[in-house]
Design a protein around this motif. Structure first.
Motif: not given
Lengths: 222, 206
Positions: A17, A79-81, A84, A86-87, B48, B51, B53, B81, B85-89, B146
């Motif tokens: 990244q 970026t709200h990741t 993700t 954490k999961l 959340r 899960c 979180l 999930l 609010y859950l984003e990828l890179y 995902f």
């Protein structure tokens, strides 16, 4: 073993990244170069002693690091990741991966800034290897503390200011020990001469990494 | 694998503000629940919490896998999930994202699974594009890849069909149908069409 392997995967992901965005690298390297230029112009007319220059070198490294090391966690939040991540990753792997990344970033900063500093400020030392050892151990400590503080401030609103304010008292011992080690290697070339500061830098890094590994779960999950 | 989630007396406060109170339910394999409530009622907050979180203020959630209780922080491998609010890179390509998640999920040889899911959600051929070049609908589809990558026992969908076109929505309904056959499906939605896939409804309000 799984924890270490996952930490390495996180480090790999962060490196990938970073090389695509170059946000943290640009921030710390530009800060270092600008500060170095400002310092060289400011004290160019004085004949600053080597001991003052040793302190200036560490101050430039310290504040340059402050400008970019928080990014590793702030980016995940902005970026709200972070959810993700954490999961999919255990907290300890996340800390170790991010720590490794910040350590790498600091080494890169030193690789660019230190030779420039020596050239621009006409600075010289006797003990090259002890000096490099102090840089590496200093980076261990700086990145360990900065990574933990970055995780703490990443959820706050005034991230930048908070990072500097929280980091300074925690990272001050590294700054002091780094300056001491560099002052000594100006004239001494043996490892024995700076064994005190080196041991203190190593002990600091071990303590901060251990404390961070124990506490990171609370910081990350609460 | 048999999994059961049992929630008892869940309350959530943010500071002094109560988000919801006294949420109770049990869900196990082969069941699905739909969490409903007006905007701001706390559906996403409850998702959340379920899960792992964030934590609830009061009450307990018990996760049981094959009869054994597991802690909140160990529930992640069982959960898939999808949420707004859950984003990828986004600097990475879809393939780089999925490779990373597969490695983190300890998957060996995940390529066949990735290809199968990318095909299923209609993203075949776009694996090597950076996520930032994706439209919001494509990002939503990628979130399903995902979430489903590790064949989760619990699939949690917050606003499952948001940003999706007709074709994407149909794919999601197929995914939901397959999930609720022998696994657990949890939906948080207000969409009448989505609600058909929840066997039980849990109303969230403050």
């Amino acid at each position: 073993m799984q924890l270490i392997l996952k930490a390495f995967y996180i480090f790999q992901k962060d490196i990938r990244q970073e090389f695509k965005t170059r946000y943290a690298i640009n921030a710390i390297v530009l800060f270092a170069v600008v500060t170095l230029t400002a310092v060289s112009f400011s004290i160019g007319t004085f004949a600053a002693g080597d001991e003052v220059l040793a302190a200036l070198l560490w101050i430039i490294l310290f504040f340059s690091a402050m400008s970019g090391l928080a990014h590793i966690f702030v980016r995940e939040e902005e970026t709200h990741t972070s959810d993700t991540l954490k999961l999919v990753a255990p907290p300890m792997s996340i800390y170790l991966g991010k720590y490794l990344f910040n350590f790498f970033l600091l080494l890169l900063l030193e690789f660019i800034t230190v030779p420039l500093f020596f050239a621009v400020m006409n600075f010289s030392i006797s003990g090259v290897w002890p000096f490099l050892a102090s840089l590496v151990l200093g980076s261990f400590g700086l990145s360990a503390g900065a990574t933990m503080i970055a995780a703490i401030i990443s959820k706050a609103s005034a991230k930048g200011a908070l990072f500097a304010v929280l980091s300074f008292p925690i990272l001050l011992p590294v700054l002091i020990m780094g300056i001491n080690a560099t002052r000594i290697v100006i004239r001494e070339e043996s490892f024995a001469a700076i064994s005190g500061p080196l041991q203190a830098l190593f002990a600091y890094a071990v303590v901060v990494v251990t404390a961070s590994l124990l506490l990171f779960d609370f910081v990350w999950n609460e | 694998m048999e999994l059961e989630i049992s929630a008892k007396g869940i309350n959530k406060y943010f500071g002094e503000k109560r988000i919801f109170k006294d949420i109770n339910f049990d869900v196990r394999n082969g069941e699905s629940i739909a969490i409903v409530g007006h905007n701001g009622a706390g559906k996403t907050t409850l998702v959340r919490i379920l899960c792992g979180l964030i934590r609830q203020t009061d009450g307990s959630i018990r996760y049981t896998v094959d009869g054994k209780k597991i802690e909140r922080e160990n529930i992640y491998p069982y959960i898939g999930l999808v949420g707004p609010y859950l984003e990828l890179y986004e600097e990475l390509t879809a393939q780089e994202n999925l490779d990373f998640f597969a490695k983190m999920r300890n998957m060996t040889n995940p390529q066949a699974r990735i290809a199968e899911l990318m095909e299923k959600v209609g993203l075949s051929g776009r694996e090597h594009d950076e996520v930032k070049t994706y439209s919001s609908g494509m990002r939503q589809r990628l979130k399903y890849v995902f979430a489903l990558l590790h064949r989760p026992t619990v699939l949690v969908l917050d606003e499952p069909t948001s940003n999706l076109d007709k074709e994407g929505t149909a794919t999601v309904y197929q995914i939901m149908q397959e999930q609720k056959k022998d696994k657990i499906l949890i939906l948080a939605t207000n969409d009448e069409a989505d609600l058909k896939y929840g066997d039980k409804q849990i109303a969230v309000n403050s």
